[in-house]
Scaffold this motif. Sequence first.
Motif, PDB file in Angstrom:
ATOM      1  N   PRO A  49      -6.398   1.738  18.222  1.00 55.37           N
ATOM      2  CA  PRO A  49      -6.030   1.134  16.930  1.00 55.37           C
ATOM      3  C   PRO A  49      -5.242  -0.164  17.095  1.00 55.37           C
ATOM      4  O   PRO A  49      -4.679  -0.440  18.143  1.00 55.37           O
ATOM      5  CB  PRO A  49      -5.173   2.212  16.273  1.00 55.37           C
ATOM      6  N   PHE A  50      -5.218  -0.949  16.023  1.00 52.17           N
ATOM      7  CA  PHE A  50      -4.453  -2.184  15.986  1.00 52.17           C
ATOM      8  C   PHE A  50      -3.093  -1.888  15.365  1.00 52.17           C
ATOM      9  O   PHE A  50      -3.013  -1.326  14.280  1.00 52.17           O
ATOM     10  CB  PHE A  50      -5.156  -3.236  15.126  1.00 52.17           C
ATOM     11  N   ARG A  51      -2.021  -2.291  16.025  1.00 55.12           N
ATOM     12  CA  ARG A  51      -0.683  -2.152  15.465  1.00 55.12           C
ATOM     13  C   ARG A  51      -0.345  -3.472  14.796  1.00 55.12           C
ATOM     14  O   ARG A  51      -0.255  -4.509  15.457  1.00 55.12           O
ATOM     15  CB  ARG A  51       0.325  -1.820  16.557  1.00 55.12           C
ATOM     16  N   VAL A  52      -0.171  -3.433  13.477  1.00 54.13           N
ATOM     17  CA  VAL A  52       0.069  -4.657  12.716  1.00 54.13           C
ATOM     18  C   VAL A  52       1.256  -4.478  11.779  1.00 54.13           C
ATOM     19  O   VAL A  52       1.595  -3.364  11.390  1.00 54.13           O
ATOM     20  CB  VAL A  52      -1.179  -5.072  11.898  1.00 54.13           C
ATOM     21  N   LYS A  53       1.862  -5.595  11.436  1.00 50.76           N
ATOM     22  CA  LYS A  53       2.956  -5.584  10.474  1.00 50.76           C
ATOM     23  C   LYS A  53       2.362  -5.968   9.115  1.00 50.76           C
ATOM     24  O   LYS A  53       1.681  -6.979   8.992  1.00 50.76           O
ATOM     25  CB  LYS A  53       4.038  -6.581  10.882  1.00 50.76           C
ATOM     26  N   VAL A  54       2.626  -5.119   8.114  1.00 47.94           N
ATOM     27  CA  VAL A  54       2.130  -5.389   6.763  1.00 47.94           C
ATOM     28  C   VAL A  54       3.314  -5.643   5.836  1.00 47.94           C
ATOM     29  O   VAL A  54       4.410  -5.139   6.063  1.00 47.94           O
ATOM     30  CB  VAL A  54       1.250  -4.237   6.230  1.00 47.94           C
ATOM     31  N   THR A  55       3.067  -6.429   4.803  1.00 48.60           N
ATOM     32  CA  THR A  55       4.091  -6.812   3.851  1.00 48.60           C
ATOM     33  C   THR A  55       3.875  -6.084   2.528  1.00 48.60           C
ATOM     34  O   THR A  55       2.743  -6.013   2.031  1.00 48.60           O
ATOM     35  CB  THR A  55       4.038  -8.337   3.612  1.00 48.60           C
ATOM     36  N   LYS A  97       5.357  -1.551  10.126  1.00 47.27           N
ATOM     37  CA  LYS A  97       4.320  -1.670  11.145  1.00 47.27           C
ATOM     38  C   LYS A  97       3.455  -0.424  11.048  1.00 47.27           C
ATOM     39  O   LYS A  97       3.967   0.686  10.972  1.00 47.27           O
ATOM     40  CB  LYS A  97       4.925  -1.782  12.534  1.00 47.27           C
ATOM     41  N   VAL A  98       2.153  -0.635  11.004  1.00 49.27           N
ATOM     42  CA  VAL A  98       1.210   0.475  10.878  1.00 49.27           C
ATOM     43  C   VAL A  98       0.126   0.362  11.939  1.00 49.27           C
ATOM     44  O   VAL A  98      -0.084  -0.704  12.522  1.00 49.27           O
ATOM     45  CB  VAL A  98       0.564   0.513   9.471  1.00 49.27           C
ATOM     46  N   ASN A 108      -8.700   8.803   7.308  1.00 49.97           N
ATOM     47  CA  ASN A 108      -7.560   8.341   6.520  1.00 49.97           C
ATOM     48  C   ASN A 108      -7.557   6.809   6.478  1.00 49.97           C
ATOM     49  O   ASN A 108      -6.551   6.181   6.741  1.00 49.97           O
ATOM     50  CB  ASN A 108      -6.265   8.878   7.154  1.00 49.97           C
ATOM     51  N   ALA A 109      -8.707   6.221   6.169  1.00 46.63           N
ATOM     52  CA  ALA A 109      -8.846   4.764   6.192  1.00 46.63           C
ATOM     53  C   ALA A 109      -7.827   4.109   5.265  1.00 46.63           C
ATOM     54  O   ALA A 109      -7.540   4.636   4.202  1.00 46.63           O
ATOM     55  CB  ALA A 109     -10.257   4.379   5.771  1.00 46.63           C
ATOM     56  N   PRO A 110      -7.266   2.996   5.681  1.00 45.51           N
ATOM     57  CA  PRO A 110      -7.499   2.213   6.888  1.00 45.51           C
ATOM     58  C   PRO A 110      -6.632   2.629   8.078  1.00 45.51           C
ATOM     59  O   PRO A 110      -6.678   2.012   9.127  1.00 45.51           O
ATOM     60  CB  PRO A 110      -7.123   0.799   6.442  1.00 45.51           C
ATOM     61  N   TYR A 111      -5.850   3.680   7.902  1.00 47.37           N
ATOM     62  CA  TYR A 111      -4.881   4.056   8.929  1.00 47.37           C
ATOM     63  C   TYR A 111      -5.513   4.945   9.999  1.00 47.37           C
ATOM     64  O   TYR A 111      -6.399   5.751   9.719  1.00 47.37           O
ATOM     65  CB  TYR A 111      -3.688   4.768   8.283  1.00 47.37           C
TER      66      TYR A 111
END
Length: 133
Positions: A49-55, A97-98, A108-111
Motif C-alpha cells: 500500500p501507499f502511505r500518504v498524508k491526507v487533509t 496519514k493513511v 475497504n476501498a480506498p484504504y
Amino acid sequence: MNANSFLVAVRRGCTRTFRRPQLVLPASSSSMVQLCLQSTQPVPAARLPFRVKVTAGKRYAWCACGHSQKQPYCDGAHRTKAPSISPLRFTPEKDQKVMLCACKQTKNAPYCDGSHFKVIFQDVVKSVKGVFK
C-alpha cells in the motif's frame, strides 16, 4: 525482489527488506495485458500500500483501475484503459496519514485491509510453480 529473496526474508522475519516492488507480471500475462486495450478488472499498481498524508475536507479521487501513472490517485487513465471502472472519491474527516490500497483487492476501498498479502502469496506460488515446470 525475486521470489527466492522474498521467501528468505519472510523466513528470517526481515520486514525492513521489503520495499515497494515494481509490478512484474509473468511472461504469458504481460503479452496479454499489452494486447488488451480495455480491461474490466482492476490491475494491481503495486504489491504494497501507499502511505500518504491526507487533509481534512479535501476531496480525493483514488484510482480503482490501477492504470493511473499518479498512484494512488486517479489521473483519468481509466477513460481509455478501463472505462467500466470509475475512481472512488472520498473526503477525509481529519488530517492524518493513511494506507491507501495499491493492489486494488481491498474490501475497504480506498484504504488497505491487508489483501495485498494474498496477492503477494499468489505471486510467490506462481513463481514457484514456474520454476518446477
